[in-house]
Design a protein around this motif. Structure first.
Motif, PDB file in Angstrom:
ATOM      1  N   ALA A 183       0.848  -1.189   0.000  1.00 20.84           N
ATOM      2  CA  ALA A 183       0.000   0.000   0.000  1.00 20.84           C
ATOM      3  C   ALA A 183       0.884   1.240   0.000  1.00 20.84           C
ATOM      4  O   ALA A 183       2.115   1.165   0.121  1.00 20.84           O
ATOM      5  N   LEU A 184       0.242   2.396  -0.125  1.00 19.80           N
ATOM      6  CA  LEU A 184       0.911   3.686  -0.020  1.00 19.80           C
ATOM      7  C   LEU A 184       0.048   4.601   0.824  1.00 19.80           C
ATOM      8  O   LEU A 184      -1.116   4.844   0.494  1.00 19.80           O
ATOM      9  N   TYR A 185       0.597   5.089   1.935  1.00 22.78           N
ATOM     10  CA  TYR A 185      -0.078   6.105   2.723  1.00 22.78           C
ATOM     11  C   TYR A 185       0.330   7.467   2.183  1.00 22.78           C
ATOM     12  O   TYR A 185       1.520   7.761   2.041  1.00 22.78           O
ATOM     13  N   VAL A 186      -0.651   8.300   1.886  1.00 26.09           N
ATOM     14  CA  VAL A 186      -0.411   9.553   1.179  1.00 26.09           C
ATOM     15  C   VAL A 186      -0.528  10.725   2.141  1.00 26.09           C
ATOM     16  O   VAL A 186      -1.506  10.841   2.876  1.00 26.09           O
ATOM     17  N   ASP A 187       0.474  11.627   2.111  1.00 23.70           N
ATOM     18  CA  ASP A 187       0.413  12.829   2.938  1.00 23.70           C
ATOM     19  C   ASP A 187       0.469  14.106   2.115  1.00 23.70           C
ATOM     20  O   ASP A 187       0.502  15.212   2.650  1.00 23.70           O
ATOM     21  N   GLY A 188       0.507  13.960   0.791  1.00 22.47           N
ATOM     22  CA  GLY A 188       0.519  15.132  -0.062  1.00 22.47           C
ATOM     23  C   GLY A 188       1.888  15.727  -0.272  1.00 22.47           C
ATOM     24  O   GLY A 188       2.032  16.707  -1.008  1.00 22.47           O
ATOM     25  N   GLY A 189       2.910  15.161   0.335  1.00 28.92           N
ATOM     26  CA  GLY A 189       4.258  15.682   0.179  1.00 28.92           C
ATOM     27  C   GLY A 189       4.869  15.276  -1.140  1.00 28.92           C
ATOM     28  O   GLY A 189       4.252  14.628  -1.980  1.00 28.92           O
ATOM     29  N   THR A 190       6.111  15.661  -1.325  1.00 27.28           N
ATOM     30  CA  THR A 190       6.813  15.343  -2.573  1.00 27.28           C
ATOM     31  C   THR A 190       8.001  14.429  -2.330  1.00 27.28           C
ATOM     32  O   THR A 190       8.910  14.356  -3.136  1.00 27.28           O
ATOM     33  N   GLY A 191       7.991  13.736  -1.200  1.00 21.39           N
ATOM     34  CA  GLY A 191       9.080  12.827  -0.895  1.00 21.39           C
ATOM     35  C   GLY A 191       8.973  11.545  -1.697  1.00 21.39           C
ATOM     36  O   GLY A 191       8.115  11.378  -2.559  1.00 21.39           O
ATOM     37  N   GLU A 192       9.867  10.598  -1.389  1.00 23.99           N
ATOM     38  CA  GLU A 192       9.882   9.332  -2.118  1.00 23.99           C
ATOM     39  C   GLU A 192       8.592   8.568  -1.870  1.00 23.99           C
ATOM     40  O   GLU A 192       8.112   8.462  -0.749  1.00 23.99           O
ATOM     41  N   ALA A 193       8.033   8.014  -2.931  1.00 20.15           N
ATOM     42  CA  ALA A 193       6.799   7.234  -2.816  1.00 20.15           C
ATOM     43  C   ALA A 193       7.062   5.760  -3.032  1.00 20.15           C
ATOM     44  O   ALA A 193       6.156   4.949  -2.922  1.00 20.15           O
ATOM     45  N   ILE A 194       8.288   5.390  -3.356  1.00 24.38           N
ATOM     46  CA  ILE A 194       8.583   3.998  -3.649  1.00 24.38           C
ATOM     47  C   ILE A 194       9.567   3.449  -2.629  1.00 24.38           C
ATOM     48  O   ILE A 194      10.415   4.161  -2.101  1.00 24.38           O
ATOM     49  N   GLY A 195       9.432   2.164  -2.334  1.00 23.12           N
ATOM     50  CA  GLY A 195      10.191   1.577  -1.243  1.00 23.12           C
ATOM     51  C   GLY A 195      11.412   0.791  -1.656  1.00 23.12           C
ATOM     52  O   GLY A 195      12.010   0.133  -0.814  1.00 23.12           O
ATOM     53  N   MET A 196      11.820   0.811  -2.913  1.00 25.19           N
ATOM     54  CA  MET A 196      12.936  -0.010  -3.353  1.00 25.19           C
ATOM     55  C   MET A 196      14.284   0.606  -2.998  1.00 25.19           C
ATOM     56  O   MET A 196      14.398   1.805  -2.745  1.00 25.19           O
ATOM     57  N   GLY A 197      15.304  -0.227  -3.000  1.00 28.23           N
ATOM     58  CA  GLY A 197      16.646   0.240  -2.714  1.00 28.23           C
ATOM     59  C   GLY A 197      17.277   0.912  -3.927  1.00 28.23           C
ATOM     60  O   GLY A 197      16.730   0.923  -5.027  1.00 28.23           O
ATOM     61  N   LYS A 198      18.483   1.474  -3.717  1.00 22.97           N
ATOM     62  CA  LYS A 198      19.158   2.219  -4.781  1.00 22.97           C
ATOM     63  C   LYS A 198      19.497   1.328  -5.971  1.00 22.97           C
ATOM     64  O   LYS A 198      19.383   1.751  -7.125  1.00 22.97           O
ATOM     65  N   ARG A 200      17.989  -1.417  -7.071  1.00 19.98           N
ATOM     66  CA  ARG A 200      16.768  -1.703  -7.822  1.00 19.98           C
ATOM     67  C   ARG A 200      16.308  -0.471  -8.595  1.00 19.98           C
ATOM     68  O   ARG A 200      15.870  -0.556  -9.740  1.00 19.98           O
ATOM     69  N   ARG A 201      16.431   0.700  -7.986  1.00 22.13           N
ATOM     70  CA  ARG A 201      16.008   1.931  -8.626  1.00 22.13           C
ATOM     71  C   ARG A 201      16.852   2.230  -9.869  1.00 22.13           C
ATOM     72  O   ARG A 201      16.337   2.629 -10.912  1.00 22.13           O
ATOM     73  N   LYS A 202      18.146   2.022  -9.755  1.00 21.89           N
ATOM     74  CA  LYS A 202      19.035   2.247 -10.896  1.00 21.89           C
ATOM     75  C   LYS A 202      18.722   1.267 -12.029  1.00 21.89           C
ATOM     76  O   LYS A 202      18.768   1.636 -13.216  1.00 21.89           O
ATOM     77  N   THR A 203      18.408   0.033 -11.654  1.00 20.78           N
ATOM     78  CA  THR A 203      18.054  -0.959 -12.674  1.00 20.78           C
ATOM     79  C   THR A 203      16.819  -0.529 -13.444  1.00 20.78           C
ATOM     80  O   THR A 203      16.766  -0.619 -14.680  1.00 20.78           O
ATOM     81  N   LEU A 204      15.798  -0.018 -12.730  1.00 19.48           N
ATOM     82  CA  LEU A 204      14.571   0.414 -13.394  1.00 19.48           C
ATOM     83  C   LEU A 204      14.806   1.648 -14.264  1.00 19.48           C
ATOM     84  O   LEU A 204      14.226   1.768 -15.346  1.00 19.48           O
ATOM     85  N   GLU A 205      15.632   2.561 -13.810  1.00 23.11           N
ATOM     86  CA  GLU A 205      15.919   3.739 -14.627  1.00 23.11           C
ATOM     87  C   GLU A 205      16.656   3.348 -15.906  1.00 23.11           C
ATOM     88  O   GLU A 205      16.427   3.936 -16.964  1.00 23.11           O
ATOM     89  N   ARG A 206      17.513   2.344 -15.816  1.00 20.56           N
ATOM     90  CA  ARG A 206      18.190   1.853 -17.013  1.00 20.56           C
ATOM     91  C   ARG A 206      17.178   1.219 -17.970  1.00 20.56           C
ATOM     92  O   ARG A 206      17.252   1.419 -19.193  1.00 20.56           O
ATOM     93  N   VAL A 349       8.275  -2.506  -4.526  1.00 16.30           N
ATOM     94  CA  VAL A 349       8.075  -1.145  -5.026  1.00 16.30           C
ATOM     95  C   VAL A 349       7.203  -0.320  -4.094  1.00 16.30           C
ATOM     96  O   VAL A 349       7.511   0.829  -3.789  1.00 16.30           O
ATOM     97  N   TRP A 350       6.099  -0.886  -3.632  1.00 18.42           N
ATOM     98  CA  TRP A 350       5.175  -0.151  -2.759  1.00 18.42           C
ATOM     99  C   TRP A 350       5.789  -0.060  -1.362  1.00 18.42           C
ATOM    100  O   TRP A 350       6.211  -1.074  -0.786  1.00 18.42           O
ATOM    101  N   PRO A 351       5.815   1.135  -0.751  1.00 18.40           N
ATOM    102  CA  PRO A 351       6.580   1.315   0.489  1.00 18.40           C
ATOM    103  C   PRO A 351       5.875   0.915   1.775  1.00 18.40           C
ATOM    104  O   PRO A 351       6.537   0.660   2.785  1.00 18.40           O
ATOM    105  N   ASP A 352       4.540   0.862   1.775  1.00 18.29           N
ATOM    106  CA  ASP A 352       3.796   0.647   3.019  1.00 18.29           C
ATOM    107  C   ASP A 352       2.990  -0.654   2.945  1.00 18.29           C
ATOM    108  O   ASP A 352       3.003  -1.348   1.931  1.00 18.29           O
TER     109      ASP A 352
END
Length: 391
Positions: A183-198, A200-206, A349-352
């Motif tokens: 799940a994702l708990y939403v607070d309206g901020g602009t922080g990170e919304a995904i729970g993966m490590g660096k 995994r994140r680099k792999t997806l950006e590639r 991927v989902w942080p919560d």
């Protein structure tokens, strides 16, 4: 838009008087049993009004969703357990009854292919009344020997049921299994919304860069689509062209299922409660997601992606874009993935997490205990068969 129909005749009413002391704060609760085959327009209106005021929104138990699903699965014998007072519905749980030798044995909160949350609809401020009525229905065996509810969210409604169970003392919990899903708990901020490590994140950006190259674009990002019939049909086609179409589980493989999807999307789209996103280039759609909203909750319903582009994970890329956009928009409080708790891809991927329960209740007497033991033995036998087939 397909029409939702209902009967004109009133449903049979069964009154359940609670075995609790009367006091000014505790009115005797009446639980109605209403068959979907005989539901009236006024009752459908009361159902919709209840959904709009529910303390825990649940789009999967709303009138338009359930009535459309009943046409999709015509063999299901579905009725509603309703707590009604002063002409208003204060709680509702659709159930599917199981019979043995023409006698009701067990009622289950109706769970089908397209229902991912079983929390009853309960009017805000009426949780305790509904819970006492539900406990009373179980004590009076209005639900047969057992009542089972899957995917019952940990929240105020479940807390009220537990309180009512403790107060009454005439109901026991036969089974209680909890799981946590993404799940994702939403607070309206602009922080990170995904729970993966660096890593995994680099792999997806590639993979995003490679997907853009494959599609001949400088960049590929998700965007919200119009809630029109053309978008709905495009989603159906994309899902049918994937592996789901090959194995026959895509909605378009069965016209009843496709019509269910069109009907629900049309009704929710008119109310501004349908969100379809796509990851695409100017000439090709790589992936699509379909979400429904109710109250402050957004429910993920379905995803589809282009199999020819699967090496670059378009479905996950769209999930990431969707999560970030949802968190930044702050248009809901909770985004429920509605995914299987064992889905490792989404869990990464989902942080919560949200907690959901599978619960079975019975009257606390000899028959209730025997029914509970029979249910446990059946589960053990089923697991043994699964182990043998896997060996």
């Amino acid at each position: 838009m397909p029409e939702l129909t209902c009967a004109a005749e009133p449903a049979e009413t069964v009154t359940v008087t609670m075995l609790l002391p009367r006091s000014p704060s505790r009115r005797p609760s009446a639980m109605l049993r209403i068959s979907l085959d005989s539901i009236t327009p006024n009752q459908v209106s009361a159902w919709r009004d209840l959904a709009a005021e529910a303390i825990e929104p649940n789009v999967f138990l709303e009138a338009d969703f359930v009535l459309a699903a009943a046409r999709c699965f015509p063999d299901a014998k579905v009725s509603l357990l309703v707590d009604e007072a002063d002409g208003r519905w204060n709680g509702c749980l659709p159930v599917n009854e199981r019979r043995l030798l023409s006698r009701p044995v067990m009622a289950s909160g109706w769970k089908h292919l397209y229902s991912f949350l079983g929390t009853p609809l309960v009017r805000r401020g009426r949780e305790d009344e509904f819970a006492r009525a539900l406990v009373g229905a179980i004590e009076k065996r209005q639900t047969g020997l057992l009542l089972a509810v899957r995917n019952f969210a940990e929240g105020p409604v479940l807390a009220a049921v537990r309180r009512a169970q403790q107060e009454a003392g005439g109901m026991r919990t036969v089974r209680a299994l909890s799981e946590q899903r993404a799940a994702l708990y939403v607070d309206g901020g602009t922080g990170e919304a995904i729970g993966m490590g660096k890593k995994r994140r680099k792999t997806l950006e590639r993979r995003r860069r490679r997907l853009a190259e494959q599609l001949g674009e400088a960049d590929v990002k998700g965007r919200q689509r119009r809630n029109d019939a053309a978008t709905i049909e495009e989603f159906l086609r994309l899902e049918a062209a994937s592996w789901k179409g090959e194995v026959g589980t895509a909605m378009a493989c069965d016209e009843r299922h496709a019509e269910f999807f069109r009907t629900v999307c049309a009704h929710l789209g008119e109310q501004g409660r349908l969100a379809i996103y796509s990851l695409e280039s100017a000439s090709r759609v790589a992936a699509m997601t379909c979400d429904f909203t109710a109250g402050g909750v957004r429910f993920h319903f379905k995803s589809a992606f282009d199999e020819e582009l699967s090496a670059n994970s378009p479905g996950i890329l769209l999930q990431v874009d969707n999560l970030i956009a949802t968190k930044e928009a702050g248009s809901c409080n909770l985004y429920d993935s509605c995914a299987d708790p064992t889905n490792e891809t989404l869990n990464a991927v989902w942080p919560d997490r949200v907690t959901v329960w599978s619960l079975v209740f019975a009257r606390d007497d000899l028959l209730g205990r025997l029914a509970g033991r029979a249910l446990k033995a059946r589960g053990q036998l089923r697991r043994r068969k699964q182990d043998l087939s896997a060996a």
